[in-house]
Design a protein around this motif. Structure first.
Motif, PDB file in Angstrom:
ATOM      1  N   ASN A 392       6.447  14.749  11.679  1.00  0.00           N
ATOM      2  CA  ASN A 392       6.223  16.094  11.113  1.00  0.00           C
ATOM      3  C   ASN A 392       5.420  16.992  12.062  1.00  0.00           C
ATOM      4  O   ASN A 392       4.467  17.659  11.659  1.00  0.00           O
ATOM      5  N   VAL A 393       5.829  17.010  13.305  1.00  0.00           N
ATOM      6  CA  VAL A 393       5.107  17.775  14.328  1.00  0.00           C
ATOM      7  C   VAL A 393       5.496  19.251  14.253  1.00  0.00           C
ATOM      8  O   VAL A 393       6.685  19.600  14.268  1.00  0.00           O
ATOM      9  N   ARG A 406       8.756  23.074  14.202  1.00  0.00           N
ATOM     10  CA  ARG A 406       8.309  22.971  12.810  1.00  0.00           C
ATOM     11  C   ARG A 406       8.853  21.668  12.193  1.00  0.00           C
ATOM     12  O   ARG A 406      10.059  21.405  12.202  1.00  0.00           O
ATOM     13  N   ASN A 407       7.902  20.860  11.704  1.00  0.00           N
ATOM     14  CA  ASN A 407       8.226  19.625  10.961  1.00  0.00           C
ATOM     15  C   ASN A 407       9.244  18.747  11.695  1.00  0.00           C
ATOM     16  O   ASN A 407      10.237  18.293  11.128  1.00  0.00           O
ATOM     17  N   LEU A 408       8.967  18.518  12.961  1.00  0.00           N
ATOM     18  CA  LEU A 408       9.884  17.749  13.802  1.00  0.00           C
ATOM     19  C   LEU A 408       9.546  16.265  13.724  1.00  0.00           C
ATOM     20  O   LEU A 408       8.408  15.866  13.988  1.00  0.00           O
ATOM     21  N   SER A 409      10.541  15.443  13.382  1.00  0.00           N
ATOM     22  CA  SER A 409      10.337  13.989  13.299  1.00  0.00           C
ATOM     23  C   SER A 409      11.521  13.288  13.967  1.00  0.00           C
ATOM     24  O   SER A 409      12.680  13.577  13.653  1.00  0.00           O
ATOM     25  N   PHE A 410      11.235  12.395  14.910  1.00  0.00           N
ATOM     26  CA  PHE A 410      12.266  11.571  15.541  1.00  0.00           C
ATOM     27  C   PHE A 410      11.572  10.454  16.316  1.00  0.00           C
ATOM     28  O   PHE A 410      10.359  10.448  16.490  1.00  0.00           O
ATOM     29  N   HIS A 411      12.370   9.501  16.798  1.00  0.00           N
ATOM     30  CA  HIS A 411      11.851   8.339  17.506  1.00  0.00           C
ATOM     31  C   HIS A 411      12.543   8.239  18.865  1.00  0.00           C
ATOM     32  O   HIS A 411      13.776   8.130  18.932  1.00  0.00           O
ATOM     33  N   LEU A 609      21.050  14.918  15.199  1.00  0.00           N
ATOM     34  CA  LEU A 609      20.563  13.861  16.082  1.00  0.00           C
ATOM     35  C   LEU A 609      21.564  12.715  16.062  1.00  0.00           C
ATOM     36  O   LEU A 609      21.938  12.211  14.996  1.00  0.00           O
ATOM     37  N   GLY A 610      22.017  12.311  17.249  1.00  0.00           N
ATOM     38  CA  GLY A 610      22.957  11.198  17.341  1.00  0.00           C
ATOM     39  C   GLY A 610      23.577  11.149  18.714  1.00  0.00           C
ATOM     40  O   GLY A 610      23.268  11.957  19.599  1.00  0.00           O
ATOM     41  N   SER A 611      24.489  10.199  18.924  1.00  0.00           N
ATOM     42  CA  SER A 611      25.199  10.112  20.193  1.00  0.00           C
ATOM     43  C   SER A 611      26.229  11.231  20.275  1.00  0.00           C
ATOM     44  O   SER A 611      26.512  11.927  19.285  1.00  0.00           O
TER      45      SER A 611
END
Length: 634
Positions: A392-393, A406-411, A609-611
């Motif tokens: 949640n960056v 805003r509210n960025l979440s990923f790995h 988000l994906g390939s």
């Protein structure tokens, strides 16, 4: 009596544009009023002198001590020379009255005066030499200190115009304040001389000293007032003077020459410079005219006081109360003390003014970064285990209410190649700056192996993150040093530099240079060779390979390459960083599709988000833009 007049000159500043025209006359009056310094503030500014001289002492204790010793000896010579001169006059008169007496004493005095004069000249030259040497060393040491301190500050601070004004004023202090050192030492020297002369004068007529002070104080007050006004103008016009230098730079620069000619900008730039420079000239001219007028009036008081004292001494001589030699001693002492006291008071005013400028230097050095390592912070992991996690960056730049992310979440997994895609302003570059901890999230957190990124030791974090931005800097260094920028402590290790060049395909560029790795790049200096945009980008890419970091970030560093060259660069890039994580930013989807996953940003938020195959299957925004770009090649 000597009068000091301050003239204004333009100083060279770092090119940086200013977007606000804040130099209208009405606004300038308001700014000057706010910037004017009171007597109390000038006295308070003198507190900067002890740390200033501590810096000088630290620069060279031997030169500082030698300078002080020479000045102490020099300060006692005027009284000795005046007294010897008095004895010579009295000896001459005595020999006129009694010709039969021996002349040995007279010629001994003449020889002594000659020796003192030669010794005084040698001392002056020695003082000037030590002043110059110490001043140069101090300017160099202060410049190094400013460079090192600026490197510690946060990136957002460099994006603030007020900070740039303060930085610019601090830079000026590296050379301008060496004069202050000489002024303060001269002040101490003259005060000692003044006290010695005053002691001699007080023996004969103590009231002359009181007359002396009464005559000099008005000139001192006037000089101090105008020094305050001078500081006010210099400080409040800092943004406009930076703009003047920027206009001077873009009007005659190799980097802007093409557009100036093509777009016919010469008249526009020249007229804008002329308009602003004349406004500055009119302000400084007004001050100088008033200063000259009042200075002339107040200096006449000192001249009048000298002749009042001189007439009194002549009457005493005619009355037989003092000898002719004593007359020369008293008149010489009074004249010397008058000029010296005027100089001391005027110099005090200038010292107070210069001390005000010291606030800019010490104020800049007092600025502290917000992004620092906490005590006992752990080092960056030897090998990334879990990767980077955005939770949640959100982030907005200082002074702006608009969120860049805003509210960025990923790995970002270990060894993963992640491509960032999105329109200009979507937040791609902001994201990588957060990864490199050039900024801190406004809210949310970034984790590395389960630990917040801000908890790691900053130096080891930066050492393990290699970033090449689209607007990378083209250093006017040798090809070797341009590549070694990636890890400058290895600038002497040519094999490592050559290997980095091979990986980035920069070796083919260097092989064509006359001096190869020792060839100076850019045309700023003699014998330099300019490269094309694509060649520069290969040099910049070599810096990333020099970095040997666990996370490599390429922010559109190949935009100047053609599609084939960019494809070749990224194919090689993927092969060479198999065990490391990477973040790629590119507008070419043929390059983006080589990434393991693609993160599509829109208005600072994660959209997809994906390939490559997964995003095409979703038939969303990525698929739409991919097909639009593909049509351009049909």
């Amino acid at each position: 009596m000597r009068r000091t007049t301050t003239y204004f000159s333009f100083t060279v500043f770092t090119p940086r544009t200013t977007t606000k025209k804040t130099y209208m006359a009405e606004g300038r009056k308001t700014k000057n009023k706010k910037e004017s310094k009171s007597w109390r503030e000038q006295w308070e500014a003198l507190r900067h002198l002890p740390p200033f001289f501590k810096l000088i002492w630290r620069t060279s204790p031997s030169l500082a001590l030698g300078n002080a010793a020479l000045r102490l000896i020099k300060s006692l010579l005027p009284l000795a020379m005046l007294y010897v001169g008095k004895e010579i006059v009295d000896a001459v008169i005595h020999l006129i009255e009694v010709p039969a007496d021996s002349q040995r004493y007279l010629w001994t005095l003449v020889g002594l005066e000659l020796g003192l004069a030669i010794f005084s000249d040698l001392l002056s030259r020695g003082i000037s030499l030590l002043d110059g040497l110490l001043g140069d060393l101090f300017a160099n040491a202060t410049s190094v200190q400013i460079i090192r301190h600026a490197a510690k500050l946060d990136l957002y601070q460099f994006e603030n115009s007020e900070f740039y004004d303060q930085l610019e004023r601090a830079r000026q202090q590296t050379t301008g304040r060496t004069v202050l050192m000489s002024q303060v030492l001269s002040q101490a020297q003259d005060i000692i001389t003044l006290l010695s002369l005053g002691a001699g004068l007080a023996v004969f007529n103590p009231w002359l000293i009181g007359l002396l002070f009464l005559a000099v104080i008005p000139a001192f007050i006037g000089e101090n007032y105008f020094n305050q006004q001078s500081y006010s103008i210099t400080r409040s016009w800092t943004p406009e003077r930076r703009e003047l230098d920027y206009l001077r730079y873009i009007g005659a620069s190799d980097t802007t020459a093409k557009e100036v000619k093509i777009f016919g900008l010469a008249d526009f730039i020249a007229e804008r410079f002329d308009e602003l420079s004349w406004k500055y000239y009119r302000v400084s001219r007004s001050l100088n005219i008033r200063r000259a007028g009042w200075g002339s009036l107040l200096s006449s008081l000192g001249t009048l006081a000298y002749y009042v004292a001189y007439v009194f001494i002549i009457f005493q001589t005619i009355s037989g109360l003092i000898t002719v030699g004593t007359l020369t001693f008293l008149s010489g002492s009074f004249n010397r003390m008058q000029n010296m006291l005027q100089g001391i008071m005027g110099r005090f005013s200038r010292i107070a003014e210069q001390a005000l400028y010291l606030q800019d230097l010490f104020g800049f050095l007092a600025i502290q970064p917000d992004i620092v390592s906490r005590p006992d912070a752990p080092p960056f992991p030897d090998k990334i285990q879990e990767g980077f996690v955005f939770e949640n960056v959100s982030f907005h730049y200082p002074g702006s209410e608009k969120y860049a992310l805003r509210n960025l979440s990923f790995h970002l997994r270990p060894g993963e190649k992640l491509a960032l895609v999105g329109e200009n302003g979507a937040g791609k570059t902001t994201l990588v700056k957060l990864l490199a901890r050039l900024y801190e999230p406004t809210s949310g957190r970034i984790l590395l192996d389960g630990v917040e990124l801000r908890d790691y030791e900053l130096g080891s974090l930066r050492a393990n993150v290699g970033v090449i931005f689209q607007d990378f800097f083209r250093y006017q260094f040798s090809a070797r040093d341009n590549i070694a920028v990636g890890r400058i402590d290895q600038s002497g290790e040519l094999p490592a530099i050559q290997e980095a060049a091979r990986k980035s395909l920069a070796d083919t560029v260097v092989e064509e240079l006359p001096g190869q790795y020792e060839q100076l790049l850019g045309k700023r200096f003699r014998d330099g060779v300019e490269l094309s945009g694509g060649q520069w980008q290969k040099i910049a890419l070599a810096r990333a390979y020099m970095r040997d970091a666990q996370l490599l970030i390429l922010d559109e560093p190949t935009s100047a390459l053609d599609a084939r060259a960019e494809h070749e660069v990224f194919i090689r890039f993927s092969e060479l960083i198999k065990d490391r994580s990477a973040v790629l930013i590119s507008h070419r989807f043929s390059t983006v599709r080589m990434a393991d996953r693609i993160l599509f940003l829109e208005h600072g938020q994660l959209l997809e988000l994906g390939s490559h195959e997964e995003l095409l299957a979703q038939d969303g925004k990525y698929a739409e833009l991919f097909r639009l770009q593909a049509q351009g090649y049909l």
